[in-house]
Design an enzyme around this catalytic site. Structure first.
Site, mmCIF file in Angstrom:
data_model
loop_
_atom_site.group_PDB
_atom_site.id
_atom_site.type_symbol
_atom_site.label_atom_id
_atom_site.label_comp_id
_atom_site.label_asym_id
_atom_site.label_seq_id
_atom_site.Cartn_x
_atom_site.Cartn_y
_atom_site.Cartn_z
ATOM 1 N N GLY A 12 24.678 1.714 -6.038
ATOM 2 C CA GLY A 12 25.003 2.183 -7.383
ATOM 3 C C GLY A 12 24.719 1.217 -8.506
ATOM 4 O O GLY A 12 25.291 1.350 -9.587
ATOM 5 N N SER A 13 23.797 0.239 -8.298
ATOM 6 C CA SER A 13 23.569 -0.695 -9.405
ATOM 7 C C SER A 13 22.859 0.008 -10.575
ATOM 8 O O SER A 13 23.134 -0.281 -11.739
ATOM 9 C CB SER A 13 22.779 -1.925 -8.956
ATOM 10 O OG SER A 13 21.458 -1.594 -8.646
ATOM 11 N N ASN A 14 21.984 0.964 -10.278
ATOM 12 C CA ASN A 14 21.358 1.729 -11.368
ATOM 13 C C ASN A 14 22.390 2.608 -12.081
ATOM 14 O O ASN A 14 22.357 2.731 -13.303
ATOM 15 C CB ASN A 14 20.231 2.614 -10.824
ATOM 16 C CG ASN A 14 18.913 1.868 -10.760
ATOM 17 O OD1 ASN A 14 18.274 1.637 -11.783
ATOM 18 N ND2 ASN A 14 18.520 1.474 -9.552
ATOM 19 N N VAL A 89 17.688 17.609 -2.797
ATOM 20 C CA VAL A 89 18.287 18.446 -3.848
ATOM 21 C C VAL A 89 17.788 19.877 -3.637
ATOM 22 O O VAL A 89 16.580 20.148 -3.708
ATOM 23 C CB VAL A 89 17.908 17.942 -5.263
ATOM 24 C CG1 VAL A 89 18.545 18.805 -6.339
ATOM 25 C CG2 VAL A 89 18.321 16.487 -5.434
ATOM 26 N N ASN A 103 14.205 11.201 -11.186
ATOM 27 C CA ASN A 103 14.456 10.343 -10.025
ATOM 28 C C ASN A 103 13.806 8.987 -10.273
ATOM 29 O O ASN A 103 12.727 8.909 -10.868
ATOM 30 C CB ASN A 103 13.848 10.983 -8.777
ATOM 31 C CG ASN A 103 14.041 10.099 -7.547
ATOM 32 O OD1 ASN A 103 15.138 9.569 -7.314
ATOM 33 N ND2 ASN A 103 12.986 9.923 -6.767
ATOM 34 N N HIS A 105 12.150 5.724 -8.441
ATOM 35 C CA HIS A 105 11.567 5.371 -7.141
ATOM 36 C C HIS A 105 11.015 3.947 -7.215
ATOM 37 O O HIS A 105 10.350 3.586 -8.195
ATOM 38 C CB HIS A 105 10.444 6.364 -6.805
ATOM 39 C CG HIS A 105 9.905 6.155 -5.426
ATOM 40 N ND1 HIS A 105 10.496 6.684 -4.298
ATOM 41 C CD2 HIS A 105 8.841 5.434 -4.986
ATOM 42 C CE1 HIS A 105 9.815 6.316 -3.236
ATOM 43 N NE2 HIS A 105 8.803 5.549 -3.611
HETATM 44 C C1 GRF Z 1 16.597 1.922 -6.239
HETATM 45 O O1 GRF Z 1 15.705 0.937 -5.864
HETATM 46 C C2 GRF Z 1 15.877 3.196 -6.557
HETATM 47 O O2 GRF Z 1 14.575 2.990 -6.975
HETATM 48 C C3 GRF Z 1 15.893 3.948 -5.262
HETATM 49 O O3 GRF Z 1 17.085 3.601 -4.668
HETATM 50 C C4 GRF Z 1 17.509 2.326 -5.128
HETATM 51 C C5 GRF Z 1 18.919 2.480 -5.570
HETATM 52 O O4 GRF Z 1 19.506 1.246 -5.839
HETATM 53 N N1 GRF Z 1 15.735 5.372 -5.469
HETATM 54 P P1 GRF Z 1 20.956 1.162 -6.460
HETATM 55 O O5 GRF Z 1 21.884 1.942 -5.553
HETATM 56 O O6 GRF Z 1 20.903 1.760 -7.798
HETATM 57 O O7 GRF Z 1 21.295 -0.279 -6.507
#
Ligand code: GRF
Length: 331
Positions: A12-14, A89, A103, A105
């Site tokens: 969940g860092s994003n 999904v 999304n 990636h």
């Molecule tokens: C990210 O590298 C994203 O590109 C991929 O999954 C990873 C998720 O990382 N789809 P985080 O959970 O947000 O740290």
């Protein structure tokens, strides 16, 4: 305010980054986080940030997507961000949010995308292939995995001593920049900008009165003008018809004089109380005019004029009388 939802399955860092970027502002808000993993670390992180987070088992995601759609609609969600979401999904969700699911990636799509290409697998494959660059891509989700139109993409260099872990960290840094950027870009396309206010509306709003000025009837284009605004060589008539023009462009009923300057001069130089009355009437001219009360505006204009004269007369009398009265020792 545009509400968005995050779907996430992992760290969940994003997701955390998106909440920190958006939730202190007033345009976009992460209002909901949904997950398919009961113990995903993202759940605790989102709850700590005050974002409502719900878990639905894979069976619901696969067989009962209407449940997910109901929750999304209850939260007035306009866009979905997949931030490390490892579940498929379902088509009804993709169709209901067509063009509104993004999304992220961790590669330069279309390279290293598709089934099985996620997380560390991607970075290992990039290094093993001896690539000199990798990166991250935000794309629109369609029914085909990792194949929708690209919204934003950014590169990072792959160095000779790169490991999957170091590459992942580098790619993450880029993801924190391009994911919010892609969301802002997509939301801006969903909500067209408000049309500019007319001068009448802006004035009415400033004065706090309703704009009762009747709308301008649309007149037919002049015969000399074909109506094609792209034809810059064509002459366009700028003549304004005073009978139909909107206020501020040669209005149908011109505003009576406000006498504001004279009212202030009379107040300062002559007699204070009649001068103040003149200023009040002067202010009434424009407020009554923009409220559509033309008769009231005329009356206020006349009153302002009268009180300026009274102020001048009283001023002259008092100033001329003061000298003989002083000479006579009475003042
Ligand atoms: C990210 O590298 C994203 O590109 C991929 O999954 C990873 C998720 O990382 N789809 P985080 O959970 O947000 O740290």
């Amino acid at each position: 305010m545009t509400n968005i939802a995050i779907f996430a399955s992992g760290n969940g860092s994003n997701a955390v980054n998106l909440v920190k970027v958006f939730n202190s502002g007033s345009r976009i808000r992460v209002a909901l986080c949904l997950t398919d993993k009961e113990n995903a670390p993202v759940i605790e992180k989102m709850r700590e940030l005050g974002v409502e987070t719900l878990y639905f088992p894979r069976s619901i995601w696969r067989d009962n997507p209407e449940t997910i759609l109901n929750v999304l609609h209850q939260h007035d969600i306009k866009l979905i961000a997949l931030a490390g979401f490892l579940c498929f999904v379902a088509d009804p969700i993709v169709e209901a949010f067509e063009g509104r699911i993004l999304n992220i990636h961790p590669s330069l799509l279309p390279a290293y995308g598709g089934n099985g290409m996620h997380g560390a697998n991607v970075h290992k494959a990039v290094i093993e292939a001896g690539e000199s660059k990798s990166g991250a891509t935000v794309h629109i989700v369609t029914s085909e995995v990792d194949a929708g139109p690209i919204v934003v993409q950014r590169e990072v260099p792959v160095l000779p001593d790169e490991t999957p872990e170091s590459l992942e960290a580098k790619v993450h840094e880029v993801e924190y920049l391009i994911f919010p950027e892609a969301i802002v870009k997509t939301v801006a396309q969903l909500t067209p900008p408000e049309p500019p206010k007319s001068v009448d509306d802006a004035w009415a709003e400033t004065l706090g009165v309703p704009n009762n000025v009747p709308p301008v009837p649309k007149s037919a284009p002049s015969p000399a003008y074909s109506g094609n605004p792209n034809n810059l060589s064509e002459p366009i008539s700028l003549k304004i018809n005073p009978a139909t023009a909107p206020m501020g462009q040669g209005a149908a009923e011109p505003m009576p004089p406000t006498f504001l300057v004279w009212s202030v001069v009379a107040t300062i130089l002559c007699c204070f109380i009649p001068g103040i009355v003149a200023i009040i009437n002067s202010a009434k001219v424009s407020s009554k005019y923009y409220a559509g009360d033309i008769e009231g505006a005329r009356r206020a204009s006349r009153n302002a004029e009268i009180w300026i004269i009274i102020s001048f007369v009283l001023g002259v009398i008092s100033n001329t009388l003061i000298v003989p009265l002083q000479l006579a020792g009475l003042f």
